[in-house]
Scaffold this motif. Structure first.
Motif, PDB file in Angstrom:
ATOM      1  N   LEU A  27       0.894  -1.085  -0.020  1.00  0.00           N
ATOM      2  CA  LEU A  27       0.107  -0.174  -0.052  1.00  0.00           C
ATOM      3  C   LEU A  27       1.095   1.347   0.075  1.00  0.00           C
ATOM      4  O   LEU A  27       0.480   2.082  -0.663  1.00  0.00           O
ATOM      5  CB  LEU A  27      -0.792  -0.096   1.055  1.00  0.00           C
ATOM      6  CG  LEU A  27      -1.878   1.098   1.207  1.00  0.00           C
ATOM      7  CD1 LEU A  27      -3.467   0.860   1.162  1.00  0.00           C
ATOM      8  CD2 LEU A  27      -1.742   1.852   2.680  1.00  0.00           C
ATOM      9  N   THR A  28       1.877   1.240   0.819  1.00  0.00           N
ATOM     10  CA  THR A  28       2.868   2.216   0.917  1.00  0.00           C
ATOM     11  C   THR A  28       3.345   2.587  -0.603  1.00  0.00           C
ATOM     12  O   THR A  28       3.394   3.745  -0.865  1.00  0.00           O
ATOM     13  CB  THR A  28       3.910   2.272   1.921  1.00  0.00           C
ATOM     14  OG1 THR A  28       3.197   2.116   3.009  1.00  0.00           O
ATOM     15  CG2 THR A  28       4.740   3.343   1.916  1.00  0.00           C
ATOM     16  N   LEU A  29       3.983   1.417  -1.064  1.00  0.00           N
ATOM     17  CA  LEU A  29       4.785   1.707  -2.353  1.00  0.00           C
ATOM     18  C   LEU A  29       3.722   2.327  -3.516  1.00  0.00           C
ATOM     19  O   LEU A  29       3.924   3.152  -4.367  1.00  0.00           O
ATOM     20  CB  LEU A  29       4.825   0.185  -3.085  1.00  0.00           C
ATOM     21  CG  LEU A  29       5.652   0.131  -4.254  1.00  0.00           C
ATOM     22  CD1 LEU A  29       6.765   0.954  -4.472  1.00  0.00           C
ATOM     23  CD2 LEU A  29       5.782  -1.158  -4.756  1.00  0.00           C
ATOM     24  N   TRP A  30       2.328   1.668  -3.371  1.00  0.00           N
ATOM     25  CA  TRP A  30       1.324   2.398  -4.425  1.00  0.00           C
ATOM     26  C   TRP A  30       1.120   3.985  -4.208  1.00  0.00           C
ATOM     27  O   TRP A  30       0.867   4.272  -5.027  1.00  0.00           O
ATOM     28  CB  TRP A  30       0.136   1.416  -4.391  1.00  0.00           C
ATOM     29  CG  TRP A  30       0.429   0.170  -5.161  1.00  0.00           C
ATOM     30  CD1 TRP A  30       1.332  -0.368  -5.978  1.00  0.00           C
ATOM     31  CD2 TRP A  30      -0.579  -0.973  -5.172  1.00  0.00           C
ATOM     32  NE1 TRP A  30       1.236  -1.498  -6.418  1.00  0.00           N
ATOM     33  CE2 TRP A  30      -0.236  -2.128  -5.922  1.00  0.00           C
ATOM     34  CE3 TRP A  30      -1.779  -1.364  -4.484  1.00  0.00           C
ATOM     35  CZ2 TRP A  30      -0.579  -3.266  -6.099  1.00  0.00           C
ATOM     36  CZ3 TRP A  30      -2.401  -2.432  -4.735  1.00  0.00           C
ATOM     37  CH2 TRP A  30      -2.039  -3.481  -5.469  1.00  0.00           C
ATOM     38  N   ARG A  31       1.044   4.158  -3.009  1.00  0.00           N
ATOM     39  CA  ARG A  31       1.044   5.642  -2.450  1.00  0.00           C
ATOM     40  C   ARG A  31       1.909   6.380  -2.869  1.00  0.00           C
ATOM     41  O   ARG A  31       1.841   7.434  -3.592  1.00  0.00           O
ATOM     42  CB  ARG A  31       0.671   5.822  -0.978  1.00  0.00           C
ATOM     43  CG  ARG A  31       0.393   7.078  -0.558  1.00  0.00           C
ATOM     44  CD  ARG A  31       0.585   7.435   0.978  1.00  0.00           C
ATOM     45  NE  ARG A  31       1.722   6.780   1.602  1.00  0.00           N
ATOM     46  CZ  ARG A  31       2.897   7.326   1.625  1.00  0.00           C
ATOM     47  NH1 ARG A  31       3.008   8.501   0.836  1.00  0.00           N
ATOM     48  NH2 ARG A  31       3.808   6.943   2.271  1.00  0.00           N
ATOM     49  N   ARG A  32       2.869   6.002  -2.770  1.00  0.00           N
ATOM     50  CA  ARG A  32       4.215   6.624  -3.338  1.00  0.00           C
ATOM     51  C   ARG A  32       4.440   6.759  -4.809  1.00  0.00           C
ATOM     52  O   ARG A  32       4.892   7.835  -5.223  1.00  0.00           O
ATOM     53  CB  ARG A  32       5.606   6.199  -2.692  1.00  0.00           C
ATOM     54  CG  ARG A  32       5.854   6.229  -1.272  1.00  0.00           C
ATOM     55  CD  ARG A  32       7.168   5.529  -0.857  1.00  0.00           C
ATOM     56  NE  ARG A  32       7.470   5.842   0.643  1.00  0.00           N
ATOM     57  CZ  ARG A  32       8.360   5.311   1.335  1.00  0.00           C
ATOM     58  NH1 ARG A  32       9.011   4.412   0.763  1.00  0.00           N
ATOM     59  NH2 ARG A  32       8.468   5.352   2.452  1.00  0.00           N
ATOM     60  N   GLN A  33       3.854   5.842  -5.379  1.00  0.00           N
ATOM     61  CA  GLN A  33       3.862   5.948  -6.915  1.00  0.00           C
ATOM     62  C   GLN A  33       2.717   6.802  -7.483  1.00  0.00           C
ATOM     63  O   GLN A  33       2.618   6.748  -8.755  1.00  0.00           O
ATOM     64  CB  GLN A  33       3.779   4.376  -7.685  1.00  0.00           C
ATOM     65  CG  GLN A  33       5.268   3.526  -7.320  1.00  0.00           C
ATOM     66  CD  GLN A  33       5.142   2.127  -7.644  1.00  0.00           C
ATOM     67  OE1 GLN A  33       4.010   1.616  -8.061  1.00  0.00           O
ATOM     68  NE2 GLN A  33       6.268   1.582  -7.989  1.00  0.00           N
ATOM     69  N   GLY A  34       1.881   7.206  -6.422  1.00  0.00           N
ATOM     70  CA  GLY A  34       0.504   7.953  -7.025  1.00  0.00           C
ATOM     71  C   GLY A  34      -0.645   7.188  -7.565  1.00  0.00           C
ATOM     72  O   GLY A  34      -1.596   7.622  -8.045  1.00  0.00           O
ATOM     73  N   HIS A  35      -0.569   5.839  -7.310  1.00  0.00           N
ATOM     74  CA  HIS A  35      -1.661   4.878  -7.737  1.00  0.00           C
ATOM     75  C   HIS A  35      -2.726   5.172  -6.890  1.00  0.00           C
ATOM     76  O   HIS A  35      -4.236   5.077  -6.942  1.00  0.00           O
ATOM     77  CB  HIS A  35      -1.189   3.459  -7.957  1.00  0.00           C
ATOM     78  CG  HIS A  35       0.014   3.231  -8.942  1.00  0.00           C
ATOM     79  ND1 HIS A  35      -0.463   3.503 -10.290  1.00  0.00           N
ATOM     80  CD2 HIS A  35       1.059   2.713  -8.644  1.00  0.00           C
ATOM     81  CE1 HIS A  35       0.761   3.069 -10.781  1.00  0.00           C
ATOM     82  NE2 HIS A  35       1.463   2.600  -9.851  1.00  0.00           N
ATOM     83  N   LEU A  36      -2.657   5.474  -5.420  1.00  0.00           N
ATOM     84  CA  LEU A  36      -3.283   5.517  -4.218  1.00  0.00           C
ATOM     85  C   LEU A  36      -3.200   6.674  -3.498  1.00  0.00           C
ATOM     86  O   LEU A  36      -2.240   7.267  -3.065  1.00  0.00           O
ATOM     87  CB  LEU A  36      -3.562   4.300  -3.290  1.00  0.00           C
ATOM     88  CG  LEU A  36      -4.385   4.327  -2.298  1.00  0.00           C
ATOM     89  CD1 LEU A  36      -5.976   4.213  -2.773  1.00  0.00           C
ATOM     90  CD2 LEU A  36      -4.135   3.078  -1.408  1.00  0.00           C
ATOM     91  N   ILE A  37      -4.155   7.817  -3.824  1.00  0.00           N
ATOM     92  CA  ILE A  37      -4.012   9.067  -2.940  1.00  0.00           C
ATOM     93  C   ILE A  37      -4.733   8.979  -1.838  1.00  0.00           C
ATOM     94  O   ILE A  37      -5.906   8.819  -1.744  1.00  0.00           O
ATOM     95  CB  ILE A  37      -4.345  10.016  -3.887  1.00  0.00           C
ATOM     96  CG1 ILE A  37      -3.626  10.017  -5.143  1.00  0.00           C
ATOM     97  CG2 ILE A  37      -4.517  11.422  -3.312  1.00  0.00           C
ATOM     98  CD1 ILE A  37      -4.308  11.110  -6.471  1.00  0.00           C
ATOM     99  N   PRO A  38      -4.182   9.555  -0.603  1.00  0.00           N
ATOM    100  CA  PRO A  38      -4.867   9.517   0.659  1.00  0.00           C
ATOM    101  C   PRO A  38      -6.102  10.553   0.643  1.00  0.00           C
ATOM    102  O   PRO A  38      -5.836  11.532   0.178  1.00  0.00           O
ATOM    103  CB  PRO A  38      -3.724   9.648   1.881  1.00  0.00           C
ATOM    104  CG  PRO A  38      -2.394  10.401   0.869  1.00  0.00           C
ATOM    105  CD  PRO A  38      -2.804  10.010  -0.713  1.00  0.00           C
TER     106      PRO A  38
END
Length: 68
Positions: A27-38
């Motif tokens: 989840l952290t990787l996908w957030r850092r890559q911009g796939h998942l925005i908090p």
């Protein structure tokens, strides 16, 4: 971004990963890559805390289910 109602539950990264059935590092990787925005970011004494709404996680779940 629209304001959330105070009753909207927000999940931290660990809880959001469990909700999606993922490992927290994925989840952290996908957030850092911009796939998942908090949904929200809180600043605290130990650094940033990324929060996700259940509605956003459900929408993201549809995307990852489609990709698999």
């Amino acid at each position: 971004m629209p304001r959330l109602k105070p009753t909207t539950p927000l999940l931290g990264s660990g809880q959001a990963a469990r909700y999606l059935g993922l490992h927290r590092s994925t989840l952290t990787l996908w957030r850092r890559q911009g796939h998942l925005i908090p949904t929200a970011i809180e600043e605290g004494p130990r650094g940033r805390r990324f929060l996700f709404s259940i509605e956003d996680l459900d929408a993201f779940r549809e995307k990852i289910d489609y990709a698999c």
